[in-house]
Design a protein around this motif. Structure first.
Motif, PDB file in Angstrom:
ATOM      1  N   GLY A 114       0.808  -1.217   0.000  1.00 49.79           N
ATOM      2  CA  GLY A 114       0.000   0.000   0.000  1.00 49.79           C
ATOM      3  C   GLY A 114       0.835   1.258   0.000  1.00 49.79           C
ATOM      4  O   GLY A 114       0.451   2.271  -0.603  1.00 49.79           O
ATOM      5  N   LEU A 115       1.974   1.239   0.671  1.00 47.49           N
ATOM      6  CA  LEU A 115       2.862   2.392   0.684  1.00 47.49           C
ATOM      7  C   LEU A 115       3.527   2.578  -0.673  1.00 47.49           C
ATOM      8  O   LEU A 115       3.623   3.706  -1.184  1.00 47.49           O
ATOM      9  N   MET A 116       3.968   1.475  -1.273  1.00 42.44           N
ATOM     10  CA  MET A 116       4.621   1.554  -2.581  1.00 42.44           C
ATOM     11  C   MET A 116       3.672   2.067  -3.650  1.00 42.44           C
ATOM     12  O   MET A 116       4.091   2.739  -4.598  1.00 42.44           O
ATOM     13  N   ASP A 117       2.389   1.771  -3.501  1.00 43.34           N
ATOM     14  CA  ASP A 117       1.407   2.177  -4.503  1.00 43.34           C
ATOM     15  C   ASP A 117       1.219   3.688  -4.569  1.00 43.34           C
ATOM     16  O   ASP A 117       0.807   4.216  -5.608  1.00 43.34           O
ATOM     17  N   ILE A 118       1.495   4.395  -3.474  1.00 37.43           N
ATOM     18  CA  ILE A 118       1.208   5.837  -3.453  1.00 37.43           C
ATOM     19  C   ILE A 118       2.459   6.714  -3.441  1.00 37.43           C
ATOM     20  O   ILE A 118       2.352   7.928  -3.565  1.00 37.43           O
ATOM     21  N   MET A 119       3.638   6.097  -3.315  1.00 38.13           N
ATOM     22  CA  MET A 119       4.859   6.881  -3.213  1.00 38.13           C
ATOM     23  C   MET A 119       5.735   6.728  -4.449  1.00 38.13           C
ATOM     24  O   MET A 119       5.793   5.659  -5.063  1.00 38.13           O
ATOM     25  N   SER A 120       6.449   7.811  -4.786  1.00 41.50           N
ATOM     26  CA  SER A 120       7.467   7.745  -5.834  1.00 41.50           C
ATOM     27  C   SER A 120       8.687   7.005  -5.290  1.00 41.50           C
ATOM     28  O   SER A 120       8.781   6.722  -4.088  1.00 41.50           O
ATOM     29  N   ASP A 121       9.641   6.716  -6.165  1.00 44.50           N
ATOM     30  CA  ASP A 121      10.842   6.005  -5.728  1.00 44.50           C
ATOM     31  C   ASP A 121      11.588   6.780  -4.643  1.00 44.50           C
ATOM     32  O   ASP A 121      11.996   6.209  -3.621  1.00 44.50           O
ATOM     33  N   GLU A 122      11.790   8.076  -4.845  1.00 48.19           N
ATOM     34  CA  GLU A 122      12.534   8.866  -3.870  1.00 48.19           C
ATOM     35  C   GLU A 122      11.738   9.056  -2.584  1.00 48.19           C
ATOM     36  O   GLU A 122      12.321   9.122  -1.490  1.00 48.19           O
ATOM     37  N   GLU A 123      10.424   9.114  -2.681  1.00 51.20           N
ATOM     38  CA  GLU A 123       9.611   9.199  -1.472  1.00 51.20           C
ATOM     39  C   GLU A 123       9.717   7.922  -0.648  1.00 51.20           C
ATOM     40  O   GLU A 123       9.769   7.963   0.590  1.00 51.20           O
ATOM     41  N   LEU A 124       9.759   6.777  -1.332  1.00 51.39           N
ATOM     42  CA  LEU A 124       9.959   5.518  -0.621  1.00 51.39           C
ATOM     43  C   LEU A 124      11.312   5.487   0.068  1.00 51.39           C
ATOM     44  O   LEU A 124      11.437   5.042   1.221  1.00 51.39           O
ATOM     45  N   LEU A 125      12.349   5.966  -0.630  1.00 55.15           N
ATOM     46  CA  LEU A 125      13.667   6.036  -0.015  1.00 55.15           C
ATOM     47  C   LEU A 125      13.646   6.939   1.216  1.00 55.15           C
ATOM     48  O   LEU A 125      14.294   6.649   2.231  1.00 55.15           O
ATOM     49  N   ALA A 126      12.915   8.035   1.129  1.00 55.49           N
ATOM     50  CA  ALA A 126      12.831   8.965   2.255  1.00 55.49           C
ATOM     51  C   ALA A 126      12.191   8.289   3.467  1.00 55.49           C
ATOM     52  O   ALA A 126      12.670   8.435   4.597  1.00 55.49           O
ATOM     53  N   ILE A 127      11.108   7.549   3.244  1.00 54.20           N
ATOM     54  CA  ILE A 127      10.429   6.878   4.345  1.00 54.20           C
ATOM     55  C   ILE A 127      11.292   5.755   4.910  1.00 54.20           C
ATOM     56  O   ILE A 127      11.413   5.587   6.135  1.00 54.20           O
ATOM     57  N   MET A 128      11.921   4.985   4.025  1.00 57.13           N
ATOM     58  CA  MET A 128      12.816   3.936   4.517  1.00 57.13           C
ATOM     59  C   MET A 128      13.996   4.538   5.264  1.00 57.13           C
ATOM     60  O   MET A 128      14.458   3.987   6.271  1.00 57.13           O
ATOM     61  N   GLY A 129      14.482   5.693   4.786  1.00 55.51           N
ATOM     62  CA  GLY A 129      15.559   6.372   5.498  1.00 55.51           C
ATOM     63  C   GLY A 129      15.148   6.768   6.897  1.00 55.51           C
ATOM     64  O   GLY A 129      15.927   6.669   7.848  1.00 55.51           O
ATOM     65  N   HIS A 130      13.898   7.203   7.034  1.00 58.96           N
ATOM     66  CA  HIS A 130      13.361   7.541   8.358  1.00 58.96           C
ATOM     67  C   HIS A 130      13.339   6.314   9.264  1.00 58.96           C
ATOM     68  O   HIS A 130      13.779   6.374  10.424  1.00 58.96           O
ATOM     69  N   GLU A 131      12.831   5.201   8.742  1.00 62.15           N
ATOM     70  CA  GLU A 131      12.743   3.986   9.556  1.00 62.15           C
ATOM     71  C   GLU A 131      14.133   3.462   9.919  1.00 62.15           C
ATOM     72  O   GLU A 131      14.361   3.018  11.055  1.00 62.15           O
ATOM     73  N   ILE A 132      15.074   3.508   8.978  1.00 62.21           N
ATOM     74  CA  ILE A 132      16.442   3.093   9.270  1.00 62.21           C
ATOM     75  C   ILE A 132      17.070   4.039  10.292  1.00 62.21           C
ATOM     76  O   ILE A 132      17.871   3.621  11.133  1.00 62.21           O
ATOM     77  N   GLY A 133      16.666   5.305  10.252  1.00 67.13           N
ATOM     78  CA  GLY A 133      17.150   6.264  11.239  1.00 67.13           C
ATOM     79  C   GLY A 133      16.824   5.821  12.652  1.00 67.13           C
ATOM     80  O   GLY A 133      17.633   6.009  13.579  1.00 67.13           O
ATOM     81  N   HIS A 134      15.647   5.242  12.850  1.00 66.54           N
ATOM     82  CA  HIS A 134      15.289   4.731  14.182  1.00 66.54           C
ATOM     83  C   HIS A 134      16.259   3.631  14.619  1.00 66.54           C
ATOM     84  O   HIS A 134      16.590   3.520  15.805  1.00 66.54           O
ATOM     85  N   VAL A 135      16.716   2.817  13.647  1.00 69.53           N
ATOM     86  CA  VAL A 135      17.661   1.751  13.973  1.00 69.53           C
ATOM     87  C   VAL A 135      19.023   2.338  14.319  1.00 69.53           C
ATOM     88  O   VAL A 135      19.628   1.996  15.345  1.00 69.53           O
ATOM     89  N   ILE A 136      19.512   3.241  13.478  1.00 72.63           N
ATOM     90  CA  ILE A 136      20.825   3.838  13.697  1.00 72.63           C
ATOM     91  C   ILE A 136      20.853   4.624  15.006  1.00 72.63           C
ATOM     92  O   ILE A 136      21.857   4.620  15.733  1.00 72.63           O
ATOM     93  N   ASN A 137      19.751   5.280  15.325  1.00 79.04           N
ATOM     94  CA  ASN A 137      19.666   6.062  16.565  1.00 79.04           C
ATOM     95  C   ASN A 137      19.362   5.200  17.796  1.00 79.04           C
ATOM     96  O   ASN A 137      19.191   5.730  18.887  1.00 79.04           O
TER      97      ASN A 137
END
Length: 257
Positions: A114-137
């Motif tokens: 559902g997320l992939m259906d509404i987001m562009s490639d770079e928007e998906l990267l941005a959201i995944m970057g946010h989630e990975i940020g929680h891991v790194i932090n």
């Protein structure tokens, strides 16, 4: 250290009490052990538990196969980012219509159809970057430890109920608690946003993809997303405010007018 010591006494006391005439409920003992582990787990142990939790989730949910268009698209998007900030990342797509994504302390990233259906490639990267940020932090690590503390409470509270007791002791319940129930503070969310912004900027992507992804989420949360957005939005600050913050930062950095 004082609190850890008291938990240690709890475990020792319950163990030695078994030799007396009082009958010890094993759920109470397990609760004490779980609580102690929540304070003493190493980062490596948390990563291992996270990996096991993700495996439980993967077994429950439909995963896009290697030749599925969703997998092919995701692989293309993340081809440059199999390792992020020194952490190996494994990506998979859940073929579920919910608008959601999550990352865990072992470096697992799961993106929903559902997320992939509404987001562009770079928007998906941005959201995944946010989630990975929680891991790194280390937010995800702390969430797993919180899950173990709640597991201890469940074990003690479920000592008189066979059905609830079985669920509280199951790995599946622990996985669901951690992956679905993890909540982050507003400060943690803001720091994860900043991580994603820096990730996009560092790799030559348009940082405004982060703002536009939030704006899409804001529109969905305004009533058009139905229940599909509920889980994702329940633990995140107001998306419109976050988008405005990112736009303001981009202006300060001279990346947009």
């Amino acid at each position: 250290m004082k609190r850890i010591g008291s938990l240690f006494l709890l475990v020792v006391g319950l163990s030695t009490g078994a030799t007396a005439q009082i009958r010890i409920n094993p759920n109470l003992l397990q609760g004490g052990i779980d609580a102690l582990q929540a304070y003493t787990l190493s980062d490596a142990q948390v990563a291992t538990l996270s990996r096991q939790a993700v495996q439980q989730m993967d077994a429950k949910n439909p995963i896009a196969g290697p030749n599925d268009p969703y997998t092919l698209r995701l692989n293309r998007i993340v081809s440059r980012h199999r390792t992020v900030s020194g952490l190996p990342i494994n990506y998979k797509v859940y073929k579920i219509p919910d608008v959601n994504a999550f990352a865990t302390a072992d470096g697992s990233v799961r993106v929903f159809k559902g997320l992939m259906d509404i987001m562009s490639d770079e928007e998906l990267l941005a959201i995944m970057g946010h989630e990975i940020g929680h891991v790194i932090n280390r937010d995800s690590r702390d969430a797993m430890k919180s899950s173990l503390k709640r597991s201890a409470i469940r074990n003690v509270g479920a000592s008189s109920s066979g059905v609830i007791g079985q669920l509280s002791r199951s790995q599946l319940a622990s996985a669901a608690d951690y992956l679905v129930g993890a909540k982050f503070s507003r400060d943690q969310e803001t720091e994860a946003d900043d991580y994603s912004y820096d990730f996009l900027k560092r790799n030559g992507y348009n940082v405004m993809a982060l703002a536009s992804s939030f704006e899409k989420l804001a529109k969905l949360s305004g009533g058009n997303g139905g229940g599909k957005l509920t889980t994702f939005m329940s633990s995140h600050p107001d998306s419109k405010t976050r988008a405005e913050r990112i736009r303001a930062r981009a202006r300060r950095d001279g990346l947009v007018r």
